[in-house]
Design an enzyme around this catalytic site. Structure first.
Site, PDB file in Angstrom:
ATOM      1  N   HIS A   1     -14.011 -16.164 -66.427  1.00  0.00           N
ATOM      2  CA  HIS A   1     -13.761 -14.953 -65.638  1.00  0.00           C
ATOM      3  C   HIS A   1     -12.271 -14.590 -65.681  1.00  0.00           C
ATOM      4  O   HIS A   1     -11.913 -13.424 -65.869  1.00  0.00           O
ATOM      5  CB  HIS A   1     -14.137 -15.180 -64.166  1.00  0.00           C
ATOM      6  CG  HIS A   1     -15.593 -15.391 -63.894  1.00  0.00           C
ATOM      7  ND1 HIS A   1     -16.052 -16.360 -63.039  1.00  0.00           N
ATOM      8  CD2 HIS A   1     -16.708 -14.746 -64.336  1.00  0.00           C
ATOM      9  CE1 HIS A   1     -17.369 -16.304 -62.963  1.00  0.00           C
ATOM     10  NE2 HIS A   1     -17.799 -15.342 -63.755  1.00  0.00           N
TER      11      HIS A   1
ATOM     12  N   LYS B   1     -28.983 -13.982 -52.691  1.00  0.00           N
ATOM     13  CA  LYS B   1     -28.448 -15.203 -53.298  1.00  0.00           C
ATOM     14  C   LYS B   1     -27.886 -16.093 -52.202  1.00  0.00           C
ATOM     15  O   LYS B   1     -27.432 -15.608 -51.172  1.00  0.00           O
ATOM     16  CB  LYS B   1     -27.325 -14.865 -54.289  1.00  0.00           C
ATOM     17  CG  LYS B   1     -27.827 -14.321 -55.620  1.00  0.00           C
ATOM     18  CD  LYS B   1     -26.692 -14.273 -56.639  1.00  0.00           C
ATOM     19  CE  LYS B   1     -27.119 -13.632 -57.951  1.00  0.00           C
ATOM     20  NZ  LYS B   1     -25.991 -13.409 -58.869  1.00  0.00           N
TER      21      LYS B   1
ATOM     22  N   ARG C   1     -21.049 -13.414 -73.157  1.00  0.00           N
ATOM     23  CA  ARG C   1     -20.871 -14.724 -73.782  1.00  0.00           C
ATOM     24  C   ARG C   1     -21.798 -14.932 -74.965  1.00  0.00           C
ATOM     25  O   ARG C   1     -21.418 -15.454 -75.987  1.00  0.00           O
ATOM     26  CB  ARG C   1     -21.150 -15.830 -72.747  1.00  0.00           C
ATOM     27  CG  ARG C   1     -20.090 -15.998 -71.719  1.00  0.00           C
ATOM     28  CD  ARG C   1     -20.601 -16.742 -70.523  1.00  0.00           C
ATOM     29  NE  ARG C   1     -21.564 -15.950 -69.788  1.00  0.00           N
ATOM     30  CZ  ARG C   1     -22.057 -16.275 -68.607  1.00  0.00           C
ATOM     31  NH1 ARG C   1     -21.710 -17.400 -68.047  1.00  0.00           N
ATOM     32  NH2 ARG C   1     -22.907 -15.487 -67.997  1.00  0.00           N
TER      33      ARG C   1
ATOM     34  N   SER D   1     -20.430 -20.302 -63.782  1.00  0.00           N
ATOM     35  CA  SER D   1     -20.253 -20.832 -62.424  1.00  0.00           C
ATOM     36  C   SER D   1     -21.313 -21.880 -62.127  1.00  0.00           C
ATOM     37  O   SER D   1     -21.027 -22.891 -61.477  1.00  0.00           O
ATOM     38  CB  SER D   1     -20.356 -19.695 -61.401  1.00  0.00           C
ATOM     39  OG  SER D   1     -19.345 -18.754 -61.607  1.00  0.00           O
TER      40      SER D   1
HETATM   41  P1  ADP Z   1     -23.130 -12.094 -62.064  1.00  0.00           P
HETATM   42  O1  ADP Z   1     -23.696 -12.620 -60.789  1.00  0.00           O
HETATM   43  O2  ADP Z   1     -22.960 -10.588 -62.109  1.00  0.00           O
HETATM   44  O3  ADP Z   1     -23.742 -12.662 -63.324  1.00  0.00           O
HETATM   45  P2  ADP Z   1     -20.846 -13.707 -62.679  1.00  0.00           P
HETATM   46  O4  ADP Z   1     -19.815 -14.086 -61.651  1.00  0.00           O
HETATM   47  O5  ADP Z   1     -21.678 -14.804 -63.214  1.00  0.00           O
HETATM   48  O6  ADP Z   1     -21.647 -12.589 -61.972  1.00  0.00           O
HETATM   49  O7  ADP Z   1     -20.170 -12.961 -63.904  1.00  0.00           O
HETATM   50  C1  ADP Z   1     -19.456 -11.755 -63.780  1.00  0.00           C
HETATM   51  C2  ADP Z   1     -19.162 -11.173 -65.159  1.00  0.00           C
HETATM   52  O8  ADP Z   1     -18.405 -12.098 -65.917  1.00  0.00           O
HETATM   53  C3  ADP Z   1     -20.388 -10.862 -66.012  1.00  0.00           C
HETATM   54  O9  ADP Z   1     -20.087  -9.712 -66.790  1.00  0.00           O
HETATM   55  C4  ADP Z   1     -20.515 -12.082 -66.903  1.00  0.00           C
HETATM   56  O10 ADP Z   1     -21.191 -11.817 -68.101  1.00  0.00           O
HETATM   57  C5  ADP Z   1     -19.044 -12.382 -67.154  1.00  0.00           C
HETATM   58  N1  ADP Z   1     -18.795 -13.790 -67.474  1.00  0.00           N
HETATM   59  C6  ADP Z   1     -19.282 -14.879 -66.850  1.00  0.00           C
HETATM   60  N2  ADP Z   1     -18.829 -16.016 -67.410  1.00  0.00           N
HETATM   61  C7  ADP Z   1     -18.020 -15.622 -68.439  1.00  0.00           C
HETATM   62  C8  ADP Z   1     -17.267 -16.344 -69.445  1.00  0.00           C
HETATM   63  N3  ADP Z   1     -17.263 -17.668 -69.510  1.00  0.00           N
HETATM   64  N4  ADP Z   1     -16.554 -15.614 -70.340  1.00  0.00           N
HETATM   65  C9  ADP Z   1     -16.585 -14.270 -70.285  1.00  0.00           C
HETATM   66  N5  ADP Z   1     -17.280 -13.538 -69.395  1.00  0.00           N
HETATM   67  C10 ADP Z   1     -17.993 -14.200 -68.482  1.00  0.00           C
END
Ligand code: ADP
Length: 169
Positions: free
Chosen positions: A22, A46, A95, A133
């Site tokens: 992120h 959630k 990803r 996460s």
């Molecule tokens: P959500 O609940 O919307 O999936 P996340 O917190 O998991 O929220 O992710 C938010 C954004 O960050 C999404 O666009 C996701 O694809 C992107 N994202 C998550 N992990 C990574 C990573 N390791 N590298 C790049 N982008 C990521």
């Protein structure tokens, strides 16, 4: 209708917790756009590990050196939040091919909801493309040995101790 700025992007997610993946998207987004708002989505369906306020404080601490980044919590549809920020861009990170499929459907839905908001994708850096996460939470719960050391490869240093405390380790 408000004038939406194409120079202002919103990067929304759960960030439970914020990962190095992120943070990489935030840094790159902040370099591309004049302003970047990180939106922490509060989803009543959630059951997050960290409260919205904990996530807000943690992300604010990590992004403090990035002067054009602000962090906010929001409820409801992401497109509505993006519009409320007067931003014309929704930034997403992808990803894997599976991510692309999900994101593609979501983008079409968001476009139908608000055609003035454009979604922009950044491909994950190869260094971080395996990080999520949920993986981090598993490691924190189940890791053996020096978990704090192992977590350094996955999340910002400042967030390691609070995560281990949260899971009772
Ligand atoms: P959500 O609940 O919307 O999936 P996340 O917190 O998991 O929220 O992710 C938010 C954004 O960050 C999404 O666009 C996701 O694809 C992107 N994202 C998550 N992990 C990574 C990573 N390791 N590298 C790049 N982008 C990521």
């Amino acid at each position: 209708m408000a004038n939406l700025s194409p120079h202002h992007a919103v990067y929304a997610g759960s960030f439970d917790p914020l990962t190095l993946g992120h943070l990489d998207i935030i840094r790159r987004g902040a370099a591309l756009f004049d302003r970047l708002t990180v939106g922490i989505g509060i989803n009543p369906d959630k059951r997050p590990l960290f409260t919205p306020d904990e996530r807000l404080a943690a992300i604010q601490q990590v992004v403090a050196p990035l002067k054009n980044v602000v962090v906010k919590c929001f409820e409801g549809l992401t497109v509505n939040f993006v519009r409320s920020c007067d931003a014309a861009v929704m930034l997403r990170g992808v990803r894997t091919l599976t991510d692309i499929e999900t994101e593609f459907t979501m983008t079409l839905a968001n476009r139908a909801l608000d055609p003035e908001i454009e979604t922009v994708f950044l491909m994950a850096s190869e260094k971080y493309s395996h990080i999520s996460s949920s993986l981090i939470k598993q490691i924190a719960h189940l890791g053996r040995g020096n978990t704090a050391e192992q977590l350094k490869a996955f999340l910002p240093l400042e967030l390691i101790e609070p995560l281990l405390v949260k899971v009772g380790r």
